[in-house]
Design an enzyme around this catalytic site. Sequence first.
Site, short mmCIF file in Angstrom:
data_model
loop_
_atom_site.label_atom_id
_atom_site.label_comp_id
_atom_site.label_asym_id
_atom_site.label_seq_id
_atom_site.Cartn_x
_atom_site.Cartn_y
_atom_site.Cartn_z
N GLU A 29 112.78 38.63 -41.92
CA GLU A 29 113.89 38.97 -41.02
C GLU A 29 113.45 38.85 -39.56
O GLU A 29 112.26 38.97 -39.24
CB GLU A 29 114.29 40.43 -41.26
CG GLU A 29 115.67 40.72 -41.70
CD GLU A 29 116.85 40.16 -40.95
OE1 GLU A 29 116.74 39.19 -40.17
OE2 GLU A 29 117.93 40.70 -41.17
N ASP A 83 117.58 46.68 -37.26
CA ASP A 83 118.27 47.53 -36.29
C ASP A 83 118.80 48.75 -37.05
O ASP A 83 118.05 49.65 -37.38
CB ASP A 83 119.36 46.64 -35.66
CG ASP A 83 120.09 47.29 -34.52
OD1 ASP A 83 119.51 48.12 -33.84
OD2 ASP A 83 121.27 46.94 -34.31
N LYS A 90 113.63 48.12 -34.47
CA LYS A 90 114.18 49.14 -33.56
C LYS A 90 114.40 50.40 -34.38
O LYS A 90 115.54 50.69 -34.78
CB LYS A 90 115.54 48.68 -33.03
CG LYS A 90 115.55 47.62 -31.96
CD LYS A 90 117.01 47.44 -31.53
CE LYS A 90 117.24 46.20 -30.74
NZ LYS A 90 118.69 45.90 -30.62
N PHE A 127 119.31 45.18 -26.42
CA PHE A 127 119.73 44.00 -27.17
C PHE A 127 118.86 42.83 -26.74
O PHE A 127 118.88 42.42 -25.59
CB PHE A 127 121.21 43.70 -26.97
CG PHE A 127 121.74 42.77 -28.01
CD1 PHE A 127 122.09 43.23 -29.27
CD2 PHE A 127 121.85 41.41 -27.74
CE1 PHE A 127 122.54 42.36 -30.25
CE2 PHE A 127 122.31 40.53 -28.71
CZ PHE A 127 122.65 41.01 -29.97
N ASP A 142 120.05 35.79 -31.07
CA ASP A 142 121.12 35.29 -30.19
C ASP A 142 121.92 36.39 -29.53
O ASP A 142 121.96 37.53 -29.99
CB ASP A 142 122.09 34.44 -31.02
CG ASP A 142 122.94 35.31 -31.95
OD1 ASP A 142 122.37 36.06 -32.76
OD2 ASP A 142 124.18 35.26 -31.83
P1 IMP Z 1 121.04 45.64 -38.89
O1 IMP Z 1 121.83 45.37 -40.12
O2 IMP Z 1 121.80 46.54 -37.94
O3 IMP Z 1 119.64 46.14 -39.13
O4 IMP Z 1 120.98 44.31 -38.08
C1 IMP Z 1 120.27 43.24 -38.48
C2 IMP Z 1 120.75 41.96 -37.84
O5 IMP Z 1 121.49 42.18 -36.63
C3 IMP Z 1 119.54 41.19 -37.41
O6 IMP Z 1 119.09 40.38 -38.44
C4 IMP Z 1 120.05 40.42 -36.22
O7 IMP Z 1 120.62 39.21 -36.65
C5 IMP Z 1 121.11 41.30 -35.61
N1 IMP Z 1 120.57 42.07 -34.47
C6 IMP Z 1 120.24 43.38 -34.44
N2 IMP Z 1 119.75 43.74 -33.23
C7 IMP Z 1 119.76 42.61 -32.48
C8 IMP Z 1 119.34 42.32 -31.13
O8 IMP Z 1 118.85 43.15 -30.35
N3 IMP Z 1 119.50 41.03 -30.73
C9 IMP Z 1 120.03 40.07 -31.53
N4 IMP Z 1 120.42 40.29 -32.79
C10 IMP Z 1 120.30 41.55 -33.27
MG MG Z 2 119.26 38.43 -38.72
#
Ligand code: IMP
Ligand code: MG
Length: 184
Positions: A104, A108, A136, A157, A164
């Site tokens: 990955e 987040d 994070k 972010f 992206d």
């Molecule tokens: P989660 O499901 O919230 O853990 O998010 C995972 C996905 O969200 C990652 O694989 C990224 O594609 C996107 N993402 C989360 N935080 C960021 C960031 O700071 N910048 C860009 N993409 C992010």
């Molecule tokens: Mg991703």
Amino acid sequence: MIERTGLHNDIAEVLITEEELRDKVRELGKLLTKEYKGKDPIFVCVLKGSVHFFSDLVREFDDYCEIDFLSCSSYGDGTVNSGVVKIIKDLDKNIINRHVIIVEDIMDSGVTLNYLTNLLAARNPASLKIITLLDKPERRRCAIQPDYCGFIVEDKFVVGYGLDYAQLYRNLPYVGVVNTDLIK
Ligand code: IMP
Ligand code: MG
């Protein structure tokens, strides 16, 4: 929408340089080589964000392995996880009795990986682990942690090296933060 002032000029701060990324990926590749030697693991690239990390990491893995790709979405064009994960492209390979490593870009809220690990675990792999370039941990909403992590980042972010903002900046060779004054 972002007001464009030039690809690099839009970046307010570089958090991780190209060289730091290279060193870290090399270190993680060595570690995985040690742990997975002789196991013929399958590395799973979670598109599109982990594309550069994935391709650099597998080239640092110094033994037989296979690669596969998976695409899912949860974000749309915004910066907040919608909580809904949709599989857009599933794996080509059967992973039963195989050692699987999900690669990955960033963890987040953890919603995406929580969903993906449940989905893949149900297919009975020999083992299933997560490697993420960035983490994070402050923002976690699911009880899930990566098995391997490159860098912990603060709650900003971030873009670049695959990540992206509204599909832009994936081609930056470093990880940085977009100037938020430009986001309309
Ligand atoms: P989660 O499901 O919230 O853990 O998010 C995972 C996905 O969200 C990652 O694989 C990224 O594609 C996107 N993402 C989360 N935080 C960021 C960031 O700071 N910048 C860009 N993409 C992010
Ligand atoms: Mg991703």
